[in-house]
Design a protein around this motif. Sequence first.
Motif, short mmCIF file in Angstrom:
data_model
loop_
_atom_site.label_atom_id
_atom_site.label_comp_id
_atom_site.label_asym_id
_atom_site.label_seq_id
_atom_site.Cartn_x
_atom_site.Cartn_y
_atom_site.Cartn_z
N TRP A 254 -2.45 2.88 -0.87
CA TRP A 254 -2.13 1.37 -0.73
C TRP A 254 -1.08 1.31 0.57
N ALA A 255 -1.21 0.08 1.39
CA ALA A 255 -0.19 -0.23 2.33
C ALA A 255 0.02 -1.67 2.34
N ASP A 256 1.33 -1.89 2.57
CA ASP A 256 1.80 -3.36 2.27
C ASP A 256 1.15 -4.06 3.44
N PRO A 257 0.35 -4.96 3.06
CA PRO A 257 -0.21 -5.68 4.39
C PRO A 257 0.51 -6.42 5.24
N GLU A 258 1.81 -6.95 4.71
CA GLU A 258 2.72 -7.78 5.64
C GLU A 258 3.34 -6.74 6.50
N VAL A 259 3.21 -5.34 6.30
CA VAL A 259 3.93 -4.57 7.21
C VAL A 259 3.18 -3.92 8.41
N PHE A 260 2.35 -3.30 7.89
CA PHE A 260 1.07 -2.67 8.88
C PHE A 260 0.01 -3.45 9.12
N GLU A 261 -0.50 -4.51 8.18
CA GLU A 261 -1.76 -5.25 8.83
C GLU A 261 -2.96 -4.32 8.58
N GLY A 262 -2.97 -3.44 7.81
CA GLY A 262 -4.31 -2.55 7.77
C GLY A 262 -4.41 -1.51 8.81
N ARG A 263 -3.18 -1.29 9.49
CA ARG A 263 -3.18 -0.43 10.58
C ARG A 263 -2.84 1.04 10.14
N ALA A 264 -2.60 1.35 8.87
CA ALA A 264 -1.82 2.43 8.16
C ALA A 264 -2.83 3.28 7.54
N HIS A 265 -2.80 4.75 7.85
CA HIS A 265 -3.81 5.37 6.93
C HIS A 265 -3.00 6.76 6.85
N TYR A 266 -3.09 7.57 5.73
CA TYR A 266 -2.57 8.67 5.63
C TYR A 266 -3.67 9.93 5.77
#
Length: 656
Positions: free
Chosen positions: A131-143
């Motif tokens: 899960w990623a905070d949409p307000e921080v990464f806007e779907g650009r973060a992946h592990y």
Amino acid sequence: MKFDPVQPIPTRAKARGDGVRVSDFPIFESHLPWALPNLSPRAEGRSRLKYYSIAKVRREKRSCVHGYGSAHDSESDTSLVEVVAGYNTSLPCAIQSPLHDAPVLTLWYIGADDTPVYSYDQRSGVSGESWADPEVFEGRAHYLAHLNPPAMLIMRTTVSDAHVYRCRVDFHNSNSRVAWVRLRVIVPPSRVEIATHVSSVMPGQRDDVVCTAIGGDPPPSVVWMQNGKVVDPNSTVGERGTFNSLEVAATREDLNFPFTCKATNNDVTTPVFAIYYRNVTCGPTSVRIEASESPLVEGREAELTCTAVGSNPPAHITWYQQGKTIEDLINEYWCGLHCAITLVLKGNIRQQDHWNVYFYIPPSRVEIATHVSSVMPGQRDDVVCTAIGGDPAPSVVWMQNGKVVDPNSTVGERGTFNSLEVAATREDLNFPFTCKATNNDVTTPVFAIYYRNVTCGPTSVRIEASESPLVEGREAELTCTAVGSNPPAHITWYQQGKTIEDLFVNVTRQDNLTVSVLSLIPGRRHHGRQLLCRAENPSLPLATMEDMISLNVAYRPVARLEVGWPQRPDLMTEGSDLYLECIVDANPLPYKVNFFHNGKEMVHNETAGVEVRTAMTTYTVALQTVTRRNSGEYQCLASNVEGDSYSANLTINIKY
């Protein structure tokens, strides 16, 4: 709020700003990292990330300030990652698991904030969920859990991504551990501006020009270069930007070698630059009088030539006879650094009854006229260069890469001209042509540059994936790069022979390079499918090039348990044999498959008549001489790096 340690984190509870505390997560206070500050991993040496070479990683010392109203001055290693804005980067979570233990949950925070911005769940049954905070990464973060160390990928970084991040890893039995990463986002300068204080410079003068880099974070270095060498590296950060005032003393050589101001703050993007032509005032370096013949002959026309070399602006020449000027007979002529004035003597030299002055007049300029806007390979006569003025008529030559390639000029009504007879090739895109015209060896030739627009097809096409393998449900980018086409190639994507809509494609074109980025969220249905990238120049349909890639998509297993024997399991009785097979769809293949009977794992035991075989791609369990105790619910569990998956329950009833 309380969470079941064996359940995934609720989606809403993960949202930033809803008051979630670290203590809400399934750990104990004694597991908090600041309870054992010495557990932070030691730094490795300076290195580059494996998959994102534009991100530099190094270690720095910082004072750790943690949440919950307490601050500790313990020293901890912090990884420093530097990336240019717009590029992808990875933030390493440099934590090593304790012996005989494994991570169950990875959380990412910004600084000492209590609320996570990213989570990666590795607990049994939900492994691989993120899960990623949409307000921080806007779907650009992946592990990227498969890396060593694991890392959080941030795609298309922005300035707002620059923070100190905290990675926390929780384990089954051991205390939690924390790693710190500082992300520095570099913004290149946008341009450089040159401002001169004076229009001309005297020899020895300095500080006649200032070069200022506009923008850039961190402040760029601004250097002055001349003839390929740095001559003034000393820049200063000012209110408007970083500037460098040229401290090199002016010399006569500056007229031949212009200065270049370059500014950059990274080794990824191309430096911005501007050229400065220094106007140095210089006197003549030599003056010489030459006679057309020696001795002169009475009554025969003669020429006396006075040549002044090296003056800027051009020298003014005055003739004297017996101490008296003869300027009334001379029309002034300005001719650059090299000036030659010829005095022609006619009639009786001793009586000196008639004086005339003649000039060698160089051409004033050259003009280039093209017949076509673009040229096909092998084409000729696409451009004409004409020298305007000049007496006597100048020679006009075409040069390329420092060599004369066409010396054949013709005198026409408007001036001397040369139509380029050299056949066009792809190399003309890299080496422009220079047209030069001159009628003497004293003045500098006039010249103009012609950039030949040769139509060419692509020389190479290549597809690259943002990561390999692709991961089911995680946004990925496939980049197709076509090189060598002029104009830039048109790129079309195909999947299984069908074109892909432009809605999912972002294309950039520059010079002879075309980059097409295909965005997709891969699923298991995409695994093994072929993607084709076709690059073509519409003007050269036979010069089309293609590249193809077979998608390798990693996805968690899907398990299905079936009865291999007997054919009618509903009629099984005590004393018969039972053969179960676990059918698994997974990529990569599962690294383990377990069988369960009534919730208890089945262990291979030939003495008890239980044979569990999970070799290669066959996953079976055989029960010999079953009894009523073998009745019940059967399941299989398949695990790979993307997660775990249980099959549905299979009910077996043994009749007796």
